[in-house]
Design a protein around this motif. Structure first.
Motif, short mmCIF file in Angstrom:
data_model
loop_
_atom_site.label_atom_id
_atom_site.label_comp_id
_atom_site.label_asym_id
_atom_site.label_seq_id
_atom_site.Cartn_x
_atom_site.Cartn_y
_atom_site.Cartn_z
N LEU A 164 -17.35 39.41 11.67
CA LEU A 164 -16.13 40.12 12.11
C LEU A 164 -14.72 39.78 11.41
O LEU A 164 -14.06 40.66 11.07
CB LEU A 164 -16.06 39.57 13.51
CG LEU A 164 -16.96 40.07 14.69
CD1 LEU A 164 -16.81 39.43 15.84
CD2 LEU A 164 -16.95 41.72 14.49
N ALA A 165 -14.69 38.66 10.91
CA ALA A 165 -13.54 38.19 10.09
C ALA A 165 -13.56 39.13 8.63
O ALA A 165 -12.38 39.79 8.23
CB ALA A 165 -13.39 36.70 9.72
N TYR A 179 -25.90 28.07 16.90
CA TYR A 179 -24.29 28.06 16.41
C TYR A 179 -24.35 28.84 14.99
O TYR A 179 -23.45 29.46 14.59
CB TYR A 179 -24.11 26.69 15.82
CG TYR A 179 -23.73 25.90 17.10
CD1 TYR A 179 -22.79 26.12 17.95
CD2 TYR A 179 -24.72 24.86 17.65
CE1 TYR A 179 -22.38 25.55 19.05
CE2 TYR A 179 -24.42 24.17 18.77
CZ TYR A 179 -23.18 24.49 19.57
OH TYR A 179 -22.90 23.72 20.71
N GLU A 180 -25.69 28.87 14.10
CA GLU A 180 -25.66 29.64 12.89
C GLU A 180 -25.40 31.12 13.17
O GLU A 180 -24.60 31.81 12.50
CB GLU A 180 -27.24 29.44 12.40
CG GLU A 180 -27.08 27.96 11.69
CD GLU A 180 -28.52 27.96 11.09
OE1 GLU A 180 -29.22 28.64 10.79
OE2 GLU A 180 -28.77 26.75 10.67
N LYS A 181 -25.88 31.54 14.06
CA LYS A 181 -25.72 33.03 14.71
C LYS A 181 -24.53 33.52 15.18
O LYS A 181 -23.88 34.42 14.61
CB LYS A 181 -26.71 33.36 15.75
CG LYS A 181 -28.30 33.53 15.44
CD LYS A 181 -29.28 34.07 16.47
CE LYS A 181 -30.72 34.07 16.17
NZ LYS A 181 -31.30 34.51 17.17
N ILE A 182 -23.69 32.25 15.87
CA ILE A 182 -22.39 32.67 16.28
C ILE A 182 -21.47 32.63 15.00
O ILE A 182 -20.54 33.35 14.79
CB ILE A 182 -21.96 31.79 17.24
CG1 ILE A 182 -22.59 31.67 18.57
CG2 ILE A 182 -20.42 31.63 17.46
CD1 ILE A 182 -22.66 30.76 19.51
N ILE A 183 -21.77 31.51 13.91
CA ILE A 183 -20.98 31.47 12.82
C ILE A 183 -20.85 32.58 11.99
O ILE A 183 -20.20 33.26 11.34
CB ILE A 183 -21.37 30.21 11.88
CG1 ILE A 183 -20.70 29.10 12.82
CG2 ILE A 183 -20.39 30.43 10.61
CD1 ILE A 183 -21.28 27.69 12.13
N LYS A 184 -22.20 33.39 11.73
CA LYS A 184 -22.56 34.61 11.21
C LYS A 184 -21.97 35.59 11.62
O LYS A 184 -21.23 36.52 10.99
CB LYS A 184 -24.25 34.55 11.04
CG LYS A 184 -24.40 35.92 10.02
CD LYS A 184 -25.76 35.94 9.99
CE LYS A 184 -26.23 37.18 9.08
NZ LYS A 184 -27.65 37.54 8.98
#
Length: 56
Positions: A13-14, A3-8
């Motif tokens: 991207l944002a 989840y940390e990799k996905i959030i990062k």
């Protein structure tokens, strides 16, 4: 951990999208100014020589 990799990744991207929107107008103005004040193209393109003097 996953989840940390996905959030990062989503944060990166944002941030990239926001910065693209913020910088679009100034870059467009600079490009127009270059086009109006000089004869050449806005982006400089140069032929380069590689192995056996072949251009790329």
């Amino acid at each position: 951990m996953v989840y940390e990799k996905i959030i990062k990744r989503l944060f990166s991207l944002a941030l990239a999208i926001v910065m693209e929107i913020v910088l679009f107008i100034p870059l467009l103005i600079v490009g127009l100014m270059i086009k109006l004040t000089s004869k050449g193209p806005v982006l400089f393109v140069q032929e380069r020589f590689g192995k056996n003097l072949k251009t790329f």
